[in-house]
Structure formats: structure tokens, C-alpha cells
Motif scaffolding. Structure first.
Motif, PDB file in Angstrom:
ATOM      1  N   ALA A 139       5.215  13.673   8.766  1.00 53.73           N
ATOM      2  CA  ALA A 139       5.985  13.566   7.521  1.00 53.73           C
ATOM      3  C   ALA A 139       7.483  13.520   7.796  1.00 53.73           C
ATOM      4  O   ALA A 139       8.223  12.759   7.162  1.00 53.73           O
ATOM      5  N   ARG A 140       7.950  14.324   8.754  1.00 51.83           N
ATOM      6  CA  ARG A 140       9.384  14.300   9.102  1.00 51.83           C
ATOM      7  C   ARG A 140       9.772  12.946   9.682  1.00 51.83           C
ATOM      8  O   ARG A 140      10.831  12.395   9.369  1.00 51.83           O
ATOM      9  N   ALA A 141       8.891  12.389  10.522  1.00 54.73           N
ATOM     10  CA  ALA A 141       9.193  11.099  11.147  1.00 54.73           C
ATOM     11  C   ALA A 141       9.148   9.957  10.132  1.00 54.73           C
ATOM     12  O   ALA A 141       9.786   8.920  10.335  1.00 54.73           O
ATOM     13  N   LEU A 147       0.821  -1.201   0.000  1.00 57.27           N
ATOM     14  CA  LEU A 147       0.000   0.000   0.000  1.00 57.27           C
ATOM     15  C   LEU A 147       0.857   1.254   0.000  1.00 57.27           C
ATOM     16  O   LEU A 147       2.060   1.219   0.241  1.00 57.27           O
ATOM     17  N   GLU A 148       0.188   2.364  -0.250  1.00 58.18           N
ATOM     18  CA  GLU A 148       0.749   3.686  -0.024  1.00 58.18           C
ATOM     19  C   GLU A 148      -0.255   4.464   0.809  1.00 58.18           C
ATOM     20  O   GLU A 148      -1.451   4.169   0.787  1.00 58.18           O
ATOM     21  N   LEU A 149       0.248   5.440   1.554  1.00 56.50           N
ATOM     22  CA  LEU A 149      -0.625   6.275   2.367  1.00 56.50           C
ATOM     23  C   LEU A 149      -0.452   7.722   1.916  1.00 56.50           C
ATOM     24  O   LEU A 149       0.659   8.260   1.961  1.00 56.50           O
ATOM     25  N   LEU A 150      -1.546   8.324   1.478  1.00 60.58           N
ATOM     26  CA  LEU A 150      -1.531   9.724   1.083  1.00 60.58           C
ATOM     27  C   LEU A 150      -2.268  10.519   2.142  1.00 60.58           C
ATOM     28  O   LEU A 150      -3.497  10.392   2.290  1.00 60.58           O
ATOM     29  N   ARG A 162       6.342   4.562   1.382  1.00 62.83           N
ATOM     30  CA  ARG A 162       4.895   4.347   1.277  1.00 62.83           C
ATOM     31  C   ARG A 162       4.099   5.583   1.672  1.00 62.83           C
ATOM     32  O   ARG A 162       2.885   5.649   1.417  1.00 62.83           O
ATOM     33  N   PHE A 163       4.744   6.575   2.299  1.00 65.42           N
ATOM     34  CA  PHE A 163       4.037   7.729   2.870  1.00 65.42           C
ATOM     35  C   PHE A 163       4.244   8.971   2.021  1.00 65.42           C
ATOM     36  O   PHE A 163       5.365   9.271   1.589  1.00 65.42           O
ATOM     37  N   MET A 164       3.147   9.716   1.799  1.00 64.45           N
ATOM     38  CA  MET A 164       3.234  10.996   1.103  1.00 64.45           C
ATOM     39  C   MET A 164       2.346  12.014   1.808  1.00 64.45           C
ATOM     40  O   MET A 164       1.186  11.730   2.110  1.00 64.45           O
ATOM     41  N   LEU A 165       2.897  13.196   2.065  1.00 64.74           N
ATOM     42  CA  LEU A 165       2.101  14.309   2.594  1.00 64.74           C
ATOM     43  C   LEU A 165       1.807  15.269   1.452  1.00 64.74           C
ATOM     44  O   LEU A 165       2.711  15.695   0.728  1.00 64.74           O
ATOM     45  N   ILE A 166       0.546  15.609   1.298  1.00 64.94           N
ATOM     46  CA  ILE A 166       0.121  16.607   0.316  1.00 64.94           C
ATOM     47  C   ILE A 166      -0.447  17.779   1.100  1.00 64.94           C
ATOM     48  O   ILE A 166      -1.404  17.620   1.869  1.00 64.94           O
TER      49      ILE A 166
END
Length: 288
Positions: free
Chosen positions: A56-58, A38-41, A64-68
Motif C-alpha cells: 500500500a505504501r509503494a 480496473l481497480e484493485l481491492l 487504482r489500488f485500495m487496501l482494506i
């Protein structure tokens, strides 16, 4: 060689935050603890608490992680649509920031999507910390007669209080936990962006059914739902948009809306109800 960075994933999880508080950390942690590909947006609607950025920094080393960052509060549906446009998963899971989901629940939702014929959208039974199901998990369309029955606490209302323990067809499920094939979401053009907050999930369920897809409740899936940090901070703001959403759903889908005098009465009733709720909301805020 295949491009691994753009290879399809089984699942894209979309979380919308807007000053959602510490519960957001637990939500993200629960998703990323799953071994499903998976990915997490995480799409943020201009939070001022700094928590999405801290997460997001952590997680900066987790691919898998993206901050928008939206830099403005676009509303729930518009934010999900923007995240979905960047998603690579074959399926989408729309998850509230105050939910904690276990891998078994996540996998079960995917299994239902894969095995049930014409499954277009699958919900779960969302529960509070005591395990009490939220009636919004399993609902009828809120046409006028049902809405009035709910308002006056009579039978035949919008919510179906007897929660099943298996997969059943539903008219509407809770937008707090909502899984669907990405191709169905795209075919429906995502959420109607004229809703800002509330009732966009009812709208999506209705349009999915009208298009011939099944809306299902996985009654054997329970997901912990903490009931909204942003709602507690801005109850009048949230209530305004909830009532605005009710008015839009009524105009779009309720046959009674075709009669002018009925539209006028419903409009008046919705906004009088909103105004009557404000003093109690202010008092509850003052007591915190």
C-alpha cells in the motif's frame, strides 16, 4: 460534469490476503500491469508479515489500488463480500494472492462474460509453475458418491482430469480465479459467510447454477497459481476449515443428507479424516 471518482469501471479485482507471503507482491504487480480499466481491492485478514501495508505504501500514488484492513481474520468469503461492497467495477475478478495473471488472460475472461449467453461465473485453468493444471479448476459437485470415488482414487470422482482448451459449461470451477458480473454476485448475496475457508467457491457455483446462470470454464485461459502461503504456515488450521466447509456443503446440497444415518456416517468420516491428516501435516512442518 460527471463524477469521475465514482464513474463505473469495467473491472474490480479482489484479492484476500492472510500472511500470504512474497507472492502477494507479484500478484498485485501483475494486475496493475494490465491496461484494462480496473481497480484493485486488496483486503487483508490481519496479516502479521507487513506485506499488504508495504504494498500500500509503494502504491499510494496509484488511484487504482485500495487496501482494506480487517484487523481480524474474517475468512475468505466474508472478506470478499466486504470488498465487493466497496467495488465500483461492472465485473468482479476474485483472485488468489498467489496467482499471477497476464492481461491477455484477464481480457479473455471479460470477453467470455460479455459474449456467452447467461454467463454468471467464469473460471480459468489454474496451473503450477510447471504448467500442470490443478484438477480443482474443473469439477463436479462433490456429492457423496463422487466424493467417495475421489477419496478412494476411483473413476467418477469430483475432479475432471481432461482439461478442455475452449469454453465449456462446468458444475464448479476454482475460486482461485473467478470472474463474474457484479450484479450476479450481488443477486446471489455473495459468498455464504458460514464458510470460513474452502468450499465457498463450490457453494457459489452451485447457487449460481440453481438461479439459472451458467458456470463456465475458459479452458483456453491458463493462470499461474502458487498454492498458498497461508496454507503452508497453518496447515492444520486450514485443513480444519476445509473439512468444516465440506460438512456444510454436504448438508446444504447433497440429497443424501436428508437421511439421518447417512448424515451421521458422513460427519464421522469427515472428522476422522481430518484427525488422521494431522500427524503428517505436523511432520511436514517440522521438516521445513
Amino acid at each position: 460534469m460527471p463524477d469521475l471518482d465514482h464513474a463505473p469501471l469495467q473491472l474490480s479485482v479482489i484479492i484476500v490476503s492472510a500472511d500470504s507471503g512474497e507472492s502477494l507482491r507479484d500478484c498485485v504487480k501483475s494486475v496493475l500491469a494490465c491496461t484494462v480499466p480496473l481497480e484493485l481491492l486488496l483486503i487483508d485478514n490481519a496479516s502479521s508479515d507487513g506485506i499488504p501495508q508495504a504494498i500500500a505504501r509503494a502504491r499510494e500514488s496509484d488511484h487504482r489500488f485500495m487496501l482494506i484492513d480487517n484487523h481480524a481474520n474474517l475468512g475468505f468469503g466474508p472478506a470478499v463480500n466486504r470488498a465487493a461492497a466497496k467495488a465500483r467495477g461492472e465485473n468482479l475478478l476474485i483472485l488468489n494472492p498467489d496467482c499471477v495473471i497476464e492481461e491477455s488472460a484477464l481480457q479473455r475472461l471479460l470477453d467470455v462474460l460479455a459474449t456467452e449467453k447467461k454467463a454468471g461465473l467464469v473460471g480459468a485453468v489454474v496451473c503450477d509453475a510447471k504448467g500442470v493444471p490443478d484438477p480443482a479448476s474443473f469439477r463436479h459437485d462433490p456429492v457423496m458418491g463422487r466424493a467417495l470415488a475421489t477419496l478412494f482414487k476411483r473413476s467418477g470422482g469430483v475432479n475432471i482430469h481432461a482439461m478442455p482448451d475452449h469454453v465449456v459449461d462446468a458444475e464448479a470451477v476454482s475460486g482461485a480465479v473467478m470472474a463474474m458480473p457484479r450484479r450476479v454476485f450481488e443477486w446471489l448475496y455473495g459468498f455464504d459467510e458460514k464458510y470460513f475457508l474452502h468450499c465457498e467457491d463450490l457453494d457459489l457455483c452451485r447457487r449460481a447454477r440453481d438461479a439459472g446462470w451458467r458456470v463456465l470454464l475458459a479452458g483456453d485461459v491458463r493462470v499461474l497459481h502458487g498454492k498458498g502461503g497461508s496454507s503452508r504456515h497453518r496447515p492444520v488450521f486450514v485443513s480444519y476449515h476445509k473439512h468444516r466447509g465440506m460438512w456444510r456443503w454436504f448438508r446444504k446440497f447433497d440429497p443424501a443428507a436428508q437421511k439421518f444415518f447417512v448424515r451421521a456416517i458422513v460427519w464421522l468420516g469427515i472428522w476422522v479424516h481430518f484427525l488422521l491428516m494431522i500427524p503428517g501435516q505436523w511432520m511436514r512442518m517440522a521438516r521445513r
